[in-house]
Design an enzyme around this catalytic site. Structure first.
Site, PDB file in Angstrom:
ATOM      1  N   GLY A   1     -25.086 -62.612 -38.404  1.00 32.53           N
ATOM      2  CA  GLY A   1     -26.450 -62.180 -38.673  1.00 32.53           C
ATOM      3  C   GLY A   1     -26.971 -61.233 -37.617  1.00 32.53           C
ATOM      4  O   GLY A   1     -27.907 -60.478 -37.853  1.00 32.53           O
ATOM      5  N   GLN A   2     -26.335 -61.255 -36.433  1.00 35.93           N
ATOM      6  CA  GLN A   2     -26.880 -60.459 -35.329  1.00 35.93           C
ATOM      7  C   GLN A   2     -26.450 -59.009 -35.391  1.00 35.93           C
ATOM      8  O   GLN A   2     -26.977 -58.178 -34.665  1.00 35.93           O
ATOM      9  CB  GLN A   2     -26.529 -61.118 -33.994  1.00 35.93           C
TER      10      GLN A   2
ATOM     11  N   ALA B   1     -23.092 -65.191 -25.241  1.00 32.22           N
ATOM     12  CA  ALA B   1     -23.528 -64.531 -24.006  1.00 32.22           C
ATOM     13  C   ALA B   1     -23.993 -63.091 -24.239  1.00 32.22           C
ATOM     14  O   ALA B   1     -23.881 -62.264 -23.337  1.00 32.22           O
ATOM     15  CB  ALA B   1     -22.413 -64.585 -22.955  1.00 32.22           C
ATOM     16  N   SER B   2     -24.480 -62.804 -25.423  1.00 29.58           N
ATOM     17  CA  SER B   2     -24.978 -61.458 -25.753  1.00 29.58           C
ATOM     18  C   SER B   2     -23.976 -60.385 -25.313  1.00 29.58           C
ATOM     19  O   SER B   2     -24.352 -59.324 -24.821  1.00 29.58           O
ATOM     20  CB  SER B   2     -26.326 -61.204 -25.060  1.00 29.58           C
ATOM     21  N   ARG B   3     -22.686 -60.694 -25.475  1.00 31.48           N
ATOM     22  CA  ARG B   3     -21.659 -59.841 -24.894  1.00 31.48           C
ATOM     23  C   ARG B   3     -21.010 -58.891 -25.890  1.00 31.48           C
ATOM     24  O   ARG B   3     -20.264 -57.995 -25.516  1.00 31.48           O
ATOM     25  CB  ARG B   3     -20.572 -60.698 -24.232  1.00 31.48           C
TER      26      ARG B   3
ATOM     27  N   ALA C   1     -25.418 -48.908 -24.184  1.00 29.46           N
ATOM     28  CA  ALA C   1     -26.086 -50.139 -24.627  1.00 29.46           C
ATOM     29  C   ALA C   1     -25.833 -51.310 -23.684  1.00 29.46           C
ATOM     30  O   ALA C   1     -24.784 -51.421 -23.055  1.00 29.46           O
ATOM     31  CB  ALA C   1     -25.602 -50.512 -26.029  1.00 29.46           C
ATOM     32  N   LYS C   2     -26.828 -52.212 -23.611  1.00 27.41           N
ATOM     33  CA  LYS C   2     -26.660 -53.502 -22.943  1.00 27.41           C
ATOM     34  C   LYS C   2     -26.779 -54.594 -24.014  1.00 27.41           C
ATOM     35  O   LYS C   2     -26.968 -54.306 -25.189  1.00 27.41           O
ATOM     36  CB  LYS C   2     -27.757 -53.695 -21.886  1.00 27.41           C
ATOM     37  N   GLY C   3     -26.678 -55.841 -23.602  1.00 23.22           N
ATOM     38  CA  GLY C   3     -26.799 -56.949 -24.560  1.00 23.22           C
ATOM     39  C   GLY C   3     -28.251 -57.349 -24.731  1.00 23.22           C
ATOM     40  O   GLY C   3     -29.040 -57.259 -23.791  1.00 23.22           O
TER      41      GLY C   3
ATOM     42  N   GLU D   1     -29.786 -62.670 -26.593  1.00 26.62           N
ATOM     43  CA  GLU D   1     -30.391 -63.896 -26.080  1.00 26.62           C
ATOM     44  C   GLU D   1     -31.608 -63.644 -25.209  1.00 26.62           C
ATOM     45  O   GLU D   1     -32.157 -64.575 -24.633  1.00 26.62           O
ATOM     46  CB  GLU D   1     -29.363 -64.661 -25.254  1.00 26.62           C
TER      47      GLU D   1
HETATM   48  N1  MTE Z   1     -28.868 -63.515 -34.344  1.00 26.42           N
HETATM   49  C1  MTE Z   1     -28.577 -63.993 -35.567  1.00 26.42           C
HETATM   50  N2  MTE Z   1     -29.110 -63.391 -36.631  1.00 26.42           N
HETATM   51  N3  MTE Z   1     -27.768 -65.070 -35.740  1.00 26.42           N
HETATM   52  C2  MTE Z   1     -27.220 -65.730 -34.667  1.00 26.42           C
HETATM   53  O1  MTE Z   1     -26.493 -66.705 -34.844  1.00 26.42           O
HETATM   54  N4  MTE Z   1     -27.038 -65.847 -32.217  1.00 26.42           N
HETATM   55  C3  MTE Z   1     -27.653 -65.510 -30.926  1.00 26.42           C
HETATM   56  C4  MTE Z   1     -27.931 -64.015 -30.846  1.00 26.42           C
HETATM   57  N5  MTE Z   1     -28.617 -63.579 -32.030  1.00 26.42           N
HETATM   58  C5  MTE Z   1     -27.527 -65.245 -33.351  1.00 26.42           C
HETATM   59  C6  MTE Z   1     -28.347 -64.099 -33.239  1.00 26.42           C
HETATM   60  C7  MTE Z   1     -26.826 -65.872 -29.781  1.00 26.42           C
HETATM   61  S1  MTE Z   1     -26.910 -67.443 -29.212  1.00 26.42           S
HETATM   62  C8  MTE Z   1     -26.032 -64.970 -29.150  1.00 26.42           C
HETATM   63  S2  MTE Z   1     -25.111 -65.403 -27.795  1.00 26.42           S
HETATM   64  C9  MTE Z   1     -25.925 -63.591 -29.586  1.00 26.42           C
HETATM   65  O2  MTE Z   1     -26.686 -63.338 -30.764  1.00 26.42           O
HETATM   66  C10 MTE Z   1     -24.459 -63.285 -29.833  1.00 26.42           C
HETATM   67  O3  MTE Z   1     -24.267 -62.069 -30.427  1.00 26.42           O
HETATM   68  P1  MTE Z   1     -24.177 -60.705 -29.595  1.00 26.42           P
HETATM   69  O4  MTE Z   1     -23.104 -60.887 -28.571  1.00 26.42           O
HETATM   70  O5  MTE Z   1     -23.823 -59.728 -30.644  1.00 26.42           O
HETATM   71  O6  MTE Z   1     -25.497 -60.471 -28.973  1.00 26.42           O
HETATM   72 MO1  MOS Z   2     -25.130 -67.759 -27.475  1.00 24.29          MO
HETATM   73  S1  MOS Z   2     -26.063 -69.454 -26.860  1.00 24.29           S
HETATM   74  O1  MOS Z   2     -24.302 -67.523 -25.964  1.00 24.29           O
HETATM   75  O2  MOS Z   2     -23.951 -68.388 -28.537  1.00 24.29           O
END
Ligand code: MTE
Ligand code: MOS
Length: 763
Positions: free
Chosen positions: A480-481, A520-522, A698-700, A703
């Site tokens: 979803g992210q 970890a928003s990585r 870009a950065k993360g 979270e």
């Molecule tokens: N957004 C959506 N729609 N669904 C998710 O499960 N998880 C969150 C965040 N945003 C999540 C979300 C969490 S806990 C994390 S660590 C990051 O997305 C992971 O994705 P990223 O590394 O692409 O930021």
């Molecule tokens: Mo996010 S809590 O690091 O899955």
């Protein structure tokens, strides 16, 4: 970095969006296999005890059932993660309510449910521990030698030397409760297993290679005999970081014993009761301040409740610890932290990963500090914001051009903060519904902490096929992210193509490399960079071999791919993470460059409180952040909106009520989350300062948004009077003097009969 982009920064539609909205997307419960049967879990009714006997009740044709106990596990009875303390199935002892003891499978779902109820497990109770205090006091030793999973000490300067020279010392203690991730799709897995092919699972998950590791150890299989496939995932929010290994293990054990594919899908109640939640926390602050508001010393004591097994708690604690001193410059900082065992189901990853807990405490505490010194909350922060060249608590020199003061100015201006604050102060005494406005300032580090990324050594691959299609192969999951869309944009930009030409392969450990977990928003910053690099290598190969001219059309790109694959062979590039040589981290001292980059933010919330009912509503919300280059403005804003909604839920509505380690309000009718009616329009603003090491800068961000929760009211004259003393009494728990933080029934619930849990304090 003033480059023109054709794909980056554009609101490209979600790659999987069409399938999701048309219902074509296939979630794990949409899948069936020939001869597939269903599986359920029989769980512990007690928090801690010794298993004495298992009895199978009458009237169930038990011979039709597959029954699995710990004795059926071919390898080690543990869910391999950091350490091996958590059994896959409890054997002689249980350590938390809802701990899995026995598994059942049968083709008939309804009979299966009856059978689950007909299994009687006799447990002799053992004394249990349910709070941070009791665990720290070692009322019972329930884990290791001292109930402590992990502790950290972060030291900067010399805190002890600062107290005597301080004009103010302000102390406070703050608590936060557990929070349920409430992803839309509950946990679910399908497994197929036999001694010849090994084990394959399909399911809703964030980290395919975590599940892979757990199954390899549980079944004692060579790595290539275990395959993990992510199915469309309806949200994870950290909740599908650890637990999918458990449910995958259970489904696979049933599949191996029955010889049939087994599907296990939790309903909401089981998911809420048995799976991980955000760690409850307790933070103590002692802060030395000069008369002009300059922070001289911060002593922070941070404790998390880890539940019964370690899972990822040490890592959650680490992030919470490192973020505990916030985006402020302070010469002397001492942070001591620990995560303790209690007899509750293990707490786990939840968006923000420990940081929301410690940031909440800090931002509330700094208001008290401001009041003590006689400064406004914004002025106190302005005088202490970290700047380029200064060091964070872990000794990391900030090399970014961080301008927290600018973010603050913008957030206050966009929200009409000063005007509203003055107006509310005048109007409130005459109103039944009073208004307040407050803000929080914070940071969030993207990627694994310290040497984590180096250790993960993630890989991603880009392949160009003979017909000019570009495929991205990564273990990073879409939940979803926006992983799929962001990867497509990054690859398309690097190759000068359109996103439509990029295909993202579904994570499947038999096909994609290990890009590390989707946590970890990585994903964008770390794995996205690998995707960008791999795509650039492909382009270079085509240029170097002369198949592609410096300037080209998509058609010419396709021709070049065809020629290359025909004459030279497969056109693919696998890129491995290289840790920047100037980032250093010392795990022993807990010092150094904790994160490659931080996102910085100031959020403002306007709230109203009905003084007759204590109903609190968030009326307006402004979120201003600096997140490097924004890859997709619609998805990025969506990340902020969703995260803020989760933060609002955590601050005002969501309240896990515990009884003897068990969540007793595990339904969506009594665990109140904000609905769209409870969330204001969230106004999102980005400052863009491209990060040199991120893909396209870009950065993360994933979270960042749930971190700030600090609802402030103008302190009353009487509360101010307590402060200008030199030694301020320890501030009582946040709940004790914050009536607006009490839980409340949702406005449309009948008010004559409050739900059973309203007596419990909001923690
Ligand atoms: N957004 C959506 N729609 N669904 C998710 O499960 N998880 C969150 C965040 N945003 C999540 C979300 C969490 S806990 C994390 S660590 C990051 O997305 C992971 O994705 P990223 O590394 O692409 O930021
Ligand atoms: Mo996010 S809590 O690091 O899955």
């Amino acid at each position: 970095m003033t480059m023109e982009h054709s794909q980056i920064g554009k609101p490209v539609p979600r790659k999987e969006g069409r399938e999701k909205v048309t219902g074509a997307a296939r979630y794990v419960d949409d899948l069936t296999f020939p001869e597939m049967i269903h599986g359920v879990t029989v769980r512990s009714s007690l928090a801690r005890g010794k298993i004495l006997d298992v009895r199978f009740g009458d009237d169930i044709p038990w011979n039709e059932f597959t029954i699995v106990t710990a004795r059926d596990i071919p390898g080690k009875n543990c869910i391999a993660l950091l350490i091996e303390d958590q059994p896959c199935l409890a054997d002689r002892f249980v350590n938390h309510p809802e701990e899995a003891i026995l598994l059942l499978a049968h083709p008939d779902k309804y009979l299966l449910e009856e059978a689950r109820r007909a299994v009687h497990i006799e447990i002799e109770p053992l004394p249990a521990v349910f709070s941070i205090e009791d665990s720290l006091a070692r009322k019972q030793i329930i884990w290791g030698e001292d109930n402590i999973f992990k502790s950290y000490r972060v030291e900067k300067g010399d805190v002890a030397s600062a107290w005597s020279g301080a004009e103010f010392i302000v102390e406070g203690e703050y608590e936060t409760g557990a929070q349920e991730q409430l992803y839309i799709e509950p946990q679910g897995m399908i497994a197929r297993a036999n001694s010849f092919d090994g084990v394959t699972v399909w399911g809703s998950l964030q980290c395919p290679y975590y599940v892979h590791k757990a199954l390899v150890s549980l079944f004692e299989l060579p790595k290539e005999k275990v395959r993990v496939v992510q199915t469309e995932t309806g949200g994870g929010f950290g909740g599908k970081e650890e637990y999918p290994s458990m449910i995958a293990a259970h489904a696979a054990l049933l599949a191996l014993k029955s010889g049939k594919p087994v599907k296990m899908i939790y309903d909401r109640a089981e998911d809420m009761a048995a799976t991980t939640k955000r760690h409850p926390s307790r933070t103590r602050h002692r802060t030395a301040v000069r008369r002009d508001g300059k922070l001289l010393a911060m002593e922070i004591d941070f404790t998390l409740d880890g539940g019964a097994y370690e899972t990822l708690s040490p890592v959650v604690l680490s992030r919470g610890t490192i973020h505990a001193a916030g985006p402020y410059d302070c010469p002397n900082v001492l942070i001591q932290s620990r995560v303790v065992a209690t007899n509750a189901p293990p707490h786990g990853a939840f968006r923000g990963f420990g940081a929301p807990q410690s940031v909440f405490a800090l931002e509330r505490h700094l208001d008290r500090v401001a009041a003590a010194v006689g400064l406004s909350p914004e002025e106190l922060r302005r005088r202490n914001f970290i700047r380029e060249g200064q060091t964070l608590s872990v000794g990391q020199v900030v090399h970014e051009k961080v301008r927290m003061d600018k973010l603050l100015d913008r957030a206050l201006e966009l929200s009409g903060y000063h005007e509203k604050r003055a107006r509310f102060a005048k109007e409130n005494p005459r109103c039944v519904i009073r208004r307040g406005i407050g803000f929080a300032a914070f940071l969030h580090g993207a990627g694994f902490t310290g040497s984590g990324e180096e250790y993960l050594a993630s890989e991603a691959q880009v392949t160009a096929t003979c017909d000019g299609k570009v495929q991205v192969l990564a273990g990073s999951t879409e939940m979803g992210q926006g992983t799929n869309t962001v990867f497509a944009q990054i690859a398309a930009e690097a190759l000068g193509l359109d996103c439509e030409q990029i295909e993202i392969l579904q994570p499947d450990t038999s096909l994609v490399p290990n890009s590390g977990p989707t946590v970890a928003s990585r994903t964008t910053m770390i794995v996205g960079k690998l995707v960008e690099t791999a795509a650039l290598v492909i382009k270079k190969s085509l240029h170097d071999t002369g198949f592609l001219k410096p300037a080209y059309t998509p058609g010419e790109f396709t021709d070049a791919c065809r020629e290359y694959t025909g004459k030279i062979g497969a056109l693919q590039s696998l890129v491995k993470y290289q840790h920047p040589s100037d980032l250093h981290w010392d795990d022993g001292k807990y010092q150094g460059d904790a994160y490659g980059a931080y996102a910085w933010a100031v959020y403002v919330a306007e709230v109203s409180v009905d003084t007759r009912t204590a109903e609190v509503r968030v009326e307006d919300f402004v979120a201003v952040q600096e997140v490097g280059k924004v890859i997709n403005p619609v998805l990025a804003a969506g990340q902020i909106e969703g995260g803020v909604a989760q933060g609002i839920g955590f601050a005002l509505y969501e309240n896990v009520v515990w009884q003897e380690g068990r969540m007793v309000n595990g339904q969506m009718t009594n665990y109140i989350m904000p609905t769209s009616m409870d969330v204001p329009s969230i106004r999102v603003f980005f400052e863009e300062l491209p990060y040199a090491r991120g893909p396209a800068g870009a950065k993360g961000i994933g979270e960042l948004p749930p971190c700030p929760r600090r609802w402030t009211f103008r302190p009353s004259a009487s509360s101010l009077k307590n402060f200008p003393t030199r030694e301020v009494p320890r501030v009582p728990k946040a709940s004790a003097n914050s009536p607006w933080m009490e839980p409340r029934p949702r406005s449309r619930m009948p008010s004559h009969r409050p739900p059973a849990w309203t007596s419990a304090r909001f923690r």
